[in-house]
Design a protein around this motif. Sequence first.
Motif, mmCIF file in Angstrom:
data_model
loop_
_atom_site.group_PDB
_atom_site.id
_atom_site.type_symbol
_atom_site.label_atom_id
_atom_site.label_comp_id
_atom_site.label_asym_id
_atom_site.label_seq_id
_atom_site.Cartn_x
_atom_site.Cartn_y
_atom_site.Cartn_z
ATOM 1 N N TYR A 17 -12.731 50.419 -23.479
ATOM 2 C CA TYR A 17 -13.497 49.924 -22.618
ATOM 3 C C TYR A 17 -14.954 50.261 -23.065
ATOM 4 O O TYR A 17 -15.288 51.272 -23.514
ATOM 5 N N VAL A 18 -15.962 49.246 -22.794
ATOM 6 C CA VAL A 18 -17.348 49.495 -23.408
ATOM 7 C C VAL A 18 -18.154 49.424 -22.231
ATOM 8 O O VAL A 18 -18.173 48.503 -21.529
ATOM 9 N N ARG A 19 -19.199 50.429 -22.208
ATOM 10 C CA ARG A 19 -20.101 50.282 -20.992
ATOM 11 C C ARG A 19 -21.416 49.868 -21.883
ATOM 12 O O ARG A 19 -21.714 50.259 -22.925
ATOM 13 N N ASP A 20 -22.319 49.338 -20.829
ATOM 14 C CA ASP A 20 -23.723 48.872 -21.157
ATOM 15 C C ASP A 20 -24.739 50.054 -21.118
ATOM 16 O O ASP A 20 -24.854 50.412 -19.987
ATOM 17 N N SER A 21 -25.070 50.756 -21.985
ATOM 18 C CA SER A 21 -26.047 51.968 -21.979
ATOM 19 C C SER A 21 -27.377 51.537 -21.346
ATOM 20 O O SER A 21 -27.955 52.413 -20.719
ATOM 21 N N SER A 22 -27.626 50.419 -21.577
ATOM 22 C CA SER A 22 -29.004 50.031 -20.699
ATOM 23 C C SER A 22 -28.856 49.657 -19.112
ATOM 24 O O SER A 22 -29.888 49.523 -18.425
ATOM 25 N N ARG A 23 -27.458 49.303 -18.798
ATOM 26 C CA ARG A 23 -27.039 49.091 -17.419
ATOM 27 C C ARG A 23 -26.007 50.181 -16.927
ATOM 28 O O ARG A 23 -24.958 49.705 -16.996
ATOM 29 N N PRO A 24 -26.272 51.187 -16.503
ATOM 30 C CA PRO A 24 -25.286 52.308 -16.168
ATOM 31 C C PRO A 24 -24.254 51.618 -15.176
ATOM 32 O O PRO A 24 -24.693 50.808 -14.516
ATOM 33 N N ASN A 25 -23.209 52.300 -15.260
ATOM 34 C CA ASN A 25 -22.156 51.829 -14.139
ATOM 35 C C ASN A 25 -21.664 50.412 -14.501
ATOM 36 O O ASN A 25 -21.277 49.714 -13.395
ATOM 37 N N LEU A 26 -21.591 49.915 -15.604
ATOM 38 C CA LEU A 26 -21.163 48.541 -16.123
ATOM 39 C C LEU A 26 -20.628 48.424 -17.152
ATOM 40 O O LEU A 26 -20.981 48.989 -18.156
ATOM 41 N N LEU A 27 -19.099 48.141 -17.147
ATOM 42 C CA LEU A 27 -18.235 47.808 -18.286
ATOM 43 C C LEU A 27 -18.328 46.464 -18.714
ATOM 44 O O LEU A 27 -18.309 45.583 -17.986
ATOM 45 N N VAL A 28 -18.891 46.328 -19.920
ATOM 46 C CA VAL A 28 -19.136 45.056 -20.665
ATOM 47 C C VAL A 28 -18.035 44.494 -21.755
ATOM 48 O O VAL A 28 -18.338 43.454 -21.993
ATOM 49 N N GLY A 29 -17.016 45.442 -22.068
ATOM 50 C CA GLY A 29 -16.121 44.804 -23.223
ATOM 51 C C GLY A 29 -14.694 45.813 -22.870
ATOM 52 O O GLY A 29 -14.698 46.732 -22.238
ATOM 53 N N PHE A 30 -13.749 44.841 -23.461
ATOM 54 C CA PHE A 30 -12.389 45.756 -23.422
ATOM 55 C C PHE A 30 -11.717 45.435 -24.790
ATOM 56 O O PHE A 30 -11.687 44.261 -25.022
ATOM 57 N N GLY A 31 -11.154 46.083 -25.291
ATOM 58 C CA GLY A 31 -10.128 45.786 -26.422
ATOM 59 C C GLY A 31 -9.090 46.624 -26.792
ATOM 60 O O GLY A 31 -9.039 47.656 -26.237
ATOM 61 N N HIS A 32 -8.034 46.216 -27.787
ATOM 62 C CA HIS A 32 -7.109 47.091 -28.102
ATOM 63 C C HIS A 32 -7.329 47.404 -29.460
ATOM 64 O O HIS A 32 -7.888 46.767 -30.424
ATOM 65 N N VAL A 33 -7.303 48.963 -29.925
ATOM 66 C CA VAL A 33 -7.535 49.343 -31.040
ATOM 67 C C VAL A 33 -6.349 48.754 -32.070
ATOM 68 O O VAL A 33 -5.163 48.964 -31.550
ATOM 69 N N LEU A 34 -6.739 48.324 -33.339
ATOM 70 C CA LEU A 34 -5.918 47.651 -34.210
ATOM 71 C C LEU A 34 -5.487 48.869 -35.219
ATOM 72 O O LEU A 34 -6.056 49.823 -35.170
#
Length: 168
Positions: free
Chosen positions: A60-77
Amino acid sequence: MFKKCLPRGLAAITYRPLFRTDLSRYGPERRPPGWQDLSTSQKGSISKFAWQIRAGDKLYVRDSSRPNLLVGFGHVLGKEGDLAYFYNERSPIRTQEGDVWRHLIAVDWEHPFAEIPYKDHSANTTVLSIDEDELSEFQNVAKRVEYKKHGLSDAAVDLATRLRLRNG
């Protein structure tokens, strides 16, 4: 940097003392030169990124400019269970100032992804581990956001969520 990583199927990280250090040559027992110049949170993040994340993991990826918000999700290849980190001297991930982010992981990003609010563990830590309960909560919130985007009322979202949880 996520906006630069997403279309390339990558996750990237870097810290100035390790710009040109291939971390695959090192490990938790043998730290690279420049290690002592990292902050505690940087050491933890780069350690997880280079020596713990494995193919098959979820990111999961959080947005460092907007705390407390996940902005992405992916599966490691990669081959299931293998360390995912690789170093690329000619990485396509660059800041506007031209700094190259050479520490990479290949990721199959889910796109589009509905942003998910969450409680930030630490604003200073880039890479965190999450437990199964947190992961389940993220997924539930994401599903609620998806239902709302389709125009469901709060009551309908509550009902759909309860039905989904009951039916697994």
